[in-house]
Design a protein around this motif. Structure first.
Motif, PDB file in Angstrom:
ATOM      1  N   GLN A 117      24.257  33.979  39.452  1.00 38.16           N
ATOM      2  CA  GLN A 117      22.998  34.690  39.257  1.00 38.16           C
ATOM      3  C   GLN A 117      23.306  36.049  38.632  1.00 38.16           C
ATOM      4  OE1 GLN A 117      22.512  33.978  43.671  1.00 38.16           O
ATOM      5  NE2 GLN A 117      20.416  34.453  43.076  1.00 38.16           N
ATOM      6  N   GLN A 118      22.328  36.601  37.936  1.00 39.38           N
ATOM      7  CA  GLN A 118      22.523  37.926  37.353  1.00 39.38           C
ATOM      8  C   GLN A 118      22.774  38.956  38.448  1.00 39.38           C
ATOM      9  OE1 GLN A 118      20.211  39.041  33.936  1.00 39.38           O
ATOM     10  NE2 GLN A 118      19.927  41.124  34.678  1.00 39.38           N
ATOM     11  N   GLN A 119      22.118  38.780  39.594  1.00 39.32           N
ATOM     12  CA  GLN A 119      22.302  39.726  40.694  1.00 39.32           C
ATOM     13  C   GLN A 119      23.746  39.717  41.193  1.00 39.32           C
ATOM     14  OE1 GLN A 119      19.708  39.035  44.017  1.00 39.32           O
ATOM     15  NE2 GLN A 119      20.332  40.885  45.106  1.00 39.32           N
ATOM     16  N   ALA A 120      24.347  38.530  41.306  1.00 34.82           N
ATOM     17  CA  ALA A 120      25.742  38.431  41.752  1.00 34.82           C
ATOM     18  C   ALA A 120      26.675  39.072  40.737  1.00 34.82           C
ATOM     19  CB  ALA A 120      26.115  36.969  41.974  1.00 34.82           C
ATOM     20  N   LEU A 121      26.394  38.845  39.447  1.00 39.21           N
ATOM     21  CA  LEU A 121      27.202  39.461  38.392  1.00 39.21           C
ATOM     22  C   LEU A 121      27.106  40.977  38.461  1.00 39.21           C
ATOM     23  CD1 LEU A 121      28.863  39.346  35.790  1.00 39.21           C
ATOM     24  CD2 LEU A 121      26.721  39.022  34.526  1.00 39.21           C
ATOM     25  N   GLN A 122      25.894  41.499  38.653  1.00 37.64           N
ATOM     26  CA  GLN A 122      25.720  42.956  38.729  1.00 37.64           C
ATOM     27  C   GLN A 122      26.441  43.544  39.934  1.00 37.64           C
ATOM     28  OE1 GLN A 122      21.398  42.980  38.606  1.00 37.64           O
ATOM     29  NE2 GLN A 122      21.396  43.703  36.493  1.00 37.64           N
ATOM     30  N   ILE A 123      26.403  42.837  41.062  1.00 34.79           N
ATOM     31  CA  ILE A 123      27.106  43.317  42.255  1.00 34.79           C
ATOM     32  C   ILE A 123      28.601  43.411  41.982  1.00 34.79           C
ATOM     33  CG2 ILE A 123      27.772  42.699  44.621  1.00 34.79           C
ATOM     34  CD1 ILE A 123      24.949  41.539  44.961  1.00 34.79           C
ATOM     35  N   CYS A 124      29.151  42.388  41.320  1.00 31.67           N
ATOM     36  CA  CYS A 124      30.575  42.415  40.956  1.00 31.67           C
ATOM     37  C   CYS A 124      30.915  43.645  40.116  1.00 31.67           C
ATOM     38  CB  CYS A 124      30.953  41.156  40.180  1.00 31.67           C
ATOM     39  SG  CYS A 124      31.261  39.713  41.195  1.00 31.67           S
ATOM     40  N   LEU A 125      30.080  43.921  39.125  1.00 27.41           N
ATOM     41  CA  LEU A 125      30.368  45.011  38.196  1.00 27.41           C
ATOM     42  C   LEU A 125      30.185  46.381  38.836  1.00 27.41           C
ATOM     43  CD1 LEU A 125      28.640  43.402  35.108  1.00 27.41           C
ATOM     44  CD2 LEU A 125      31.094  43.789  35.370  1.00 27.41           C
ATOM     45  N   LYS A 126      29.291  46.463  39.825  1.00 26.31           N
ATOM     46  CA  LYS A 126      29.043  47.744  40.490  1.00 26.31           C
ATOM     47  C   LYS A 126      30.120  48.081  41.508  1.00 26.31           C
ATOM     48  CE  LYS A 126      23.959  47.737  40.205  1.00 26.31           C
ATOM     49  NZ  LYS A 126      22.713  47.545  40.998  1.00 26.31           N
ATOM     50  N   GLN A 127      30.638  47.049  42.167  1.00 29.13           N
ATOM     51  CA  GLN A 127      31.551  47.278  43.285  1.00 29.13           C
ATOM     52  C   GLN A 127      33.001  47.241  42.826  1.00 29.13           C
ATOM     53  OE1 GLN A 127      28.876  45.522  46.971  1.00 29.13           O
ATOM     54  NE2 GLN A 127      30.629  44.343  46.268  1.00 29.13           N
ATOM     55  N   GLN A 128      33.695  48.330  43.108  1.00 29.25           N
ATOM     56  CA  GLN A 128      35.115  48.391  42.792  1.00 29.25           C
ATOM     57  C   GLN A 128      35.896  48.368  44.095  1.00 29.25           C
ATOM     58  OE1 GLN A 128      36.112  51.637  40.234  1.00 29.25           O
ATOM     59  NE2 GLN A 128      38.047  50.746  39.593  1.00 29.25           N
ATOM     60  N   CYS A 129      37.014  47.676  44.073  1.00 25.14           N
ATOM     61  CA  CYS A 129      37.837  47.562  45.276  1.00 25.14           C
ATOM     62  C   CYS A 129      38.642  48.849  45.451  1.00 25.14           C
ATOM     63  CB  CYS A 129      38.771  46.357  45.169  1.00 25.14           C
ATOM     64  SG  CYS A 129      39.816  46.137  46.613  1.00 25.14           S
ATOM     65  N   VAL A 130      38.069  49.787  46.218  1.00 28.55           N
ATOM     66  CA  VAL A 130      38.750  51.061  46.475  1.00 28.55           C
ATOM     67  C   VAL A 130      39.176  51.069  47.935  1.00 28.55           C
ATOM     68  CG1 VAL A 130      38.551  53.563  46.488  1.00 28.55           C
ATOM     69  CG2 VAL A 130      37.355  52.227  44.736  1.00 28.55           C
ATOM     70  N   ARG A 131      40.448  51.102  48.172  1.00 30.44           N
ATOM     71  CA  ARG A 131      40.971  51.036  49.530  1.00 30.44           C
ATOM     72  C   ARG A 131      41.404  52.414  50.012  1.00 30.44           C
ATOM     73  NH1 ARG A 131      44.430  45.359  49.626  1.00 30.44           N
ATOM     74  NH2 ARG A 131      42.596  44.003  49.432  1.00 30.44           N
ATOM     75  N   GLY A 132      41.168  52.649  51.297  1.00 26.21           N
ATOM     76  CA  GLY A 132      41.612  53.901  51.888  1.00 26.21           C
ATOM     77  C   GLY A 132      43.125  54.002  51.832  1.00 26.21           C
ATOM     78  N   SER A 133      43.631  55.019  51.170  1.00 34.45           N
ATOM     79  CA  SER A 133      45.072  55.167  50.978  1.00 34.45           C
ATOM     80  C   SER A 133      45.383  56.597  50.579  1.00 34.45           C
ATOM     81  CB  SER A 133      45.561  54.206  49.882  1.00 34.45           C
ATOM     82  OG  SER A 133      46.889  54.497  49.506  1.00 34.45           O
ATOM     83  N   GLY A 134      46.546  57.062  50.969  1.00 30.74           N
ATOM     84  CA  GLY A 134      46.986  58.390  50.552  1.00 30.74           C
ATOM     85  C   GLY A 134      48.170  58.331  49.613  1.00 30.74           C
ATOM     86  N   LEU A 135      48.557  57.105  49.192  1.00 25.00           N
ATOM     87  CA  LEU A 135      49.773  56.958  48.393  1.00 25.00           C
ATOM     88  C   LEU A 135      49.656  57.640  47.038  1.00 25.00           C
ATOM     89  CD1 LEU A 135      52.590  55.756  48.114  1.00 25.00           C
ATOM     90  CD2 LEU A 135      51.537  53.644  47.267  1.00 25.00           C
ATOM     91  N   ALA A 136      48.530  57.446  46.346  1.00 22.60           N
ATOM     92  CA  ALA A 136      48.384  58.062  45.018  1.00 22.60           C
ATOM     93  C   ALA A 136      48.497  59.576  45.113  1.00 22.60           C
ATOM     94  CB  ALA A 136      47.044  57.660  44.400  1.00 22.60           C
ATOM     95  N   GLN A 137      47.873  60.156  46.132  1.00 25.22           N
ATOM     96  CA  GLN A 137      47.917  61.603  46.285  1.00 25.22           C
ATOM     97  C   GLN A 137      49.335  62.087  46.561  1.00 25.22           C
ATOM     98  OE1 GLN A 137      45.271  63.459  45.603  1.00 25.22           O
ATOM     99  NE2 GLN A 137      46.586  65.252  45.786  1.00 25.22           N
ATOM    100  N   ARG A 138      50.094  61.314  47.320  1.00 33.74           N
ATOM    101  CA  ARG A 138      51.483  61.697  47.617  1.00 33.74           C
ATOM    102  C   ARG A 138      52.353  61.684  46.362  1.00 33.74           C
ATOM    103  NH1 ARG A 138      52.642  61.105  53.307  1.00 33.74           N
ATOM    104  NH2 ARG A 138      50.959  60.009  54.396  1.00 33.74           N
ATOM    105  N   LEU A 139      51.982  60.848  45.387  1.00 31.54           N
ATOM    106  CA  LEU A 139      52.793  60.715  44.179  1.00 31.54           C
ATOM    107  C   LEU A 139      52.371  61.677  43.081  1.00 31.54           C
ATOM    108  CD1 LEU A 139      53.009  56.807  43.998  1.00 31.54           C
ATOM    109  CD2 LEU A 139      54.720  58.391  44.875  1.00 31.54           C
ATOM    110  N   LYS A 140      51.265  62.402  43.280  1.00 29.92           N
ATOM    111  CA  LYS A 140      50.796  63.333  42.252  1.00 29.92           C
ATOM    112  C   LYS A 140      51.521  64.662  42.385  1.00 29.92           C
ATOM    113  CE  LYS A 140      46.248  61.335  41.410  1.00 29.92           C
ATOM    114  NZ  LYS A 140      44.794  61.519  41.477  1.00 29.92           N
TER     115      LYS A 140
END
Length: 652
Positions: free
Chosen positions: A629-652
């Motif tokens: 459905q178009q609604q399912a496609l839009q949900i996919c495009l809106k939602q990004q898999c962002v996980r709680g993590s501090g690793l990127a900040q530690r490497l900056k």
């Protein structure tokens, strides 16, 4: 719900249990989360009811978040169902409480791991809350990466240049060959990260890199010990095949001493039965000079941390993977975090994203023109000189429908993605939109339409089975694959497997009266190292040509040979007419039929994300059909898999 509602309850244990039971009844926490919360809160001893209840709720939140693959929780983003029941009106009150809680370790730089108390299972690091074990995993991995990123190998520039001219057809000149750049950078760095989408040549690049490293070593009278690993048996087998094929394209003199056999990370480290620990560790490190980790996006935080801990100090490490694919099934998003730190916000497409020192080194190795060397004062992180993003796809062009759709999905561009699918200008992508209904008859009619689209190739497949031609049968399976976002429900794996099997039986192509009927395709769900069969391996049920009365399940083994096993010997498995998108990682098929779940008030697209859609799309080499459905496609495009993590900040 506010604190005053519990003033009449004399037992704060009872109050916490009542809250947790209510959250569990709403399916907001699991029994495991409730048990963990009660266990932690009981360690407080005699405290005020508010303190007891709040730590219990935070502990439940930590456990829930870990189950959702987050390494930590950001206290600035406390979400329901926990925020409404906290006693704290302000963020400062919550932080003040945690800083004085006897079970919370408050860390601040400089901080050494040795200072951690075994009696404080929760760690507060800035505004992030961790379980102590995951804070250790993250900190130890970041420390290992940064320590290796500081080091460069001494490279014989003249010898390197001569070998590069044999490996690559020409110097960079005016166009940047990112594969050549990746080889040059990774050859001199003790740790490097090579990322890129499907078809960008990650395996080809690493094969040439290993040929360069081994060639330079031979000039010094040495032979490097090189190990290839991947997170799953299926990924390991695929890398074995890819490296063997890429090796044959090299000059004969550079094929010497190159490894072909890839193994799982667990096998390299020496897995212990029913234990989270491995035989190889910091005390007993691995014996190797170079380690290549393929499909690094699939490696979770604990496993990556343990792998790095077991490496000898002299080891050179290369991580390969697609940063835009689905992250690991377990906690963490290691490759994504590394790439976020290494690329930074200002993503230059040229060589000027590297430090001036690295550009000068590349100029010397590759014969770059002066135009390619520009001062870069934007130091995004300490690992930006260790990361290369391959940019040219050799599988599909930027003008192809699959290539363009992959780009718009990664951008989260809703209207351009819909336009590409709806306009039908691209012959290699198609969108069939199911009607938004949960009426059983309508759903089955739409599913049956999908099943009928699969039949031409399945007829070829079962013809090959009747002729006893396993090679052709496996080739047919690689021609098409149904991918689903979910296992259960309408448009899920279980439903589609059932319907395909029924239709094949109705058309007289199979007799499914027996569990292991001729032609049944299976996918393994567990490893068996003794049999060299691994989670994700695909098998076909067929009679033994030498003994037609004997039924076996046949697999393509890592050495390219077909091997049959008695059905009662193979590991746990599922029927494979459809598989989840997660299971498809590392695979590719000529045609992909991707099914997203139906959306209504009871099913709101939980688990859908652009990474899921991108991963499913890029399994297709020639043709992609989306059932959504178009609604399912839009949900996919809106939602990004962002996980709680501090690793990127530690490497900056």
């Amino acid at each position: 719900m506010v604190g005053q509602e519990f003033e009449h309850i004399t037992s704060h244990q009872t109050a916490l249990l009542a809250l947790l039971n209510e959250l569990q009844s709403q399916a907001l926490i699991r029994p495991l989360d409730k048990a963990f919360a009660l266990f932690i809160a009981q360690g407080l001893g005699e405290v005020l009811p508010a303190q007891y209840i709040n730590l219990g709720l935070l502990s439940a939140y930590l456990s829930v978040s870990l189950g959702a693959q987050h390494s930590c929780i950001d206290l600035h983003q406390l979400d329901q169902p926990f925020a409404p029941v906290f006693y704290f009106a302000e963020q400062t009150e919550l932080l003040a409480y945690l800083q004085n809680c006897p079970l919370v370790e408050v860390v601040s730089l400089p901080f050494t791991i040795a200072k951690l108390s075994a009696n404080k299972p929760i760690v507060l690091d800035g505004n992030s809350l961790y379980l102590q074990r995951y804070w250790l995993y993250e900190g130890e991995l970041a420390s290992q990466i940064l320590q290796r990123a500081k080091q460069q190998k001494a490279v014989d520039e003249q010898g390197s240049r001569a070998l590069l001219q044999q490996l690559f057809s020409q110097d960079i000149g005016t166009d940047i060959d990112w594969q050549q750049v990746a080889v040059c950078i990774a050859a001199r760095q003790m740790i490097s990260f090579i990322t890129g989408g499907p078809g960008t040549g990650k395996t080809t690049t690493v094969t040439k890199l290993l040929a360069l490293l081994q060639g330079l070593a031979r000039q010094q009278g040495k032979v490097l010990s090189i190990k290839l690993v991947a997170p799953t048996g299926k990924a390991a087998a695929r890398l074995t095949e890819s490296i063997a094929a890429a090796k044959q394209k090299l000059p004969e003199q550079l094929q010497q001493d190159l490894p072909e056999q890839c193994q799982t990370i667990h096998r390299l480290l020496g897995a212990r039965p029913l234990s989270p620990y491995f035989k190889a560790n910091a005390v007993k490190p691995l014996h190797l000079d170079v380690l290549v980790v393929d499909e690094a996006s699939m490696v979770d935080l604990p496993l990556m941390s343990k792998l790095f801990a077991a490496l000898p100090n002299k080891a050179q490490v290369i991580l390969l993977g697609d940063k835009d694919q689905l992250a690991s099934v377990e906690a963490g998003s290691v490759l994504s975090d590394i790439c976020a730190a290494g690329l930074g916000a200002d993503r230059h497409t040229g060589l000027n994203r590297y430090s001036l020192k690295m550009q000068q080194q590349l100029q010397q190795s590759l014969g770059l023109s002066e135009d390619h060397v520009q001062a870069n004062h934007n130091i995004a992180s300490k690992i930006q000189d260790n990361l290369v993003m391959l940019q040219k796809s050799h599988r599909f062009s930027a003008q192809s429908g699959i290539g363009q759709l992959a780009h718009t999905i990664n951008q989260g561009a809703i209207q351009p993605s819909i336009r590409l699918l709806k306009e039908a200008k691209m012959a290699d992508i198609k969108w069939l939109e199911p009607k938004a209904t949960f009426a059983q008859a309508m759903v089955e009619e739409q599913l049956h339409s999908l099943v009928l689209n699969l039949m031409p190739i399945f007829r070829d497949y079962f013809t090959a089975i009747k002729q006893g031609d396993l090679t052709r049968a496996f080739a047919c399976l690689a021609r098409q694959q149904v991918l689903c976002a979910q296992r259960s429900g309408p448009w899920g794996v279980m439903q589609l497997n059932k319907l395909v099997q029924q239709e094949l039986h109705a058309q007289g192509l199979l007799n499914n009266s027996a569990d292991f009927y001729a032609g049944r395709p299976v996918i393994l769900t567990r490893n068996d190292h003794n049999l060299k069969l691994f989670n994700g391996d695909i098998g076909i049920v067929m009679a033994d040509p030498n003994n037609p009365t004997l039924t076996k399940v046949w697999f393509n083994m890592a050495d390219g040979k077909l091997c049959g096993f008695l059905p009662n010997r193979i590991p746990p498995h599922d029927t494979l007419y459809a598989m989840t998108i997660h299971k498809s990682q590392g695979s590719e098929f000529e045609q992909v039929h991707l099914c997203l779940p139906l959306i209504n008030q009871h099913s709101k697209g939980r688990g859908l994300s652009r990474e899921l859609l991108y991963t499913g799309l890029t399994r297709a080499k020639q043709q992609f059909t989306l059932y959504a459905q178009q609604q399912a496609l839009q949900i996919c495009l809106k939602q990004q898999c962002v996980r709680g993590s501090g690793l990127a900040q530690r490497l900056k």
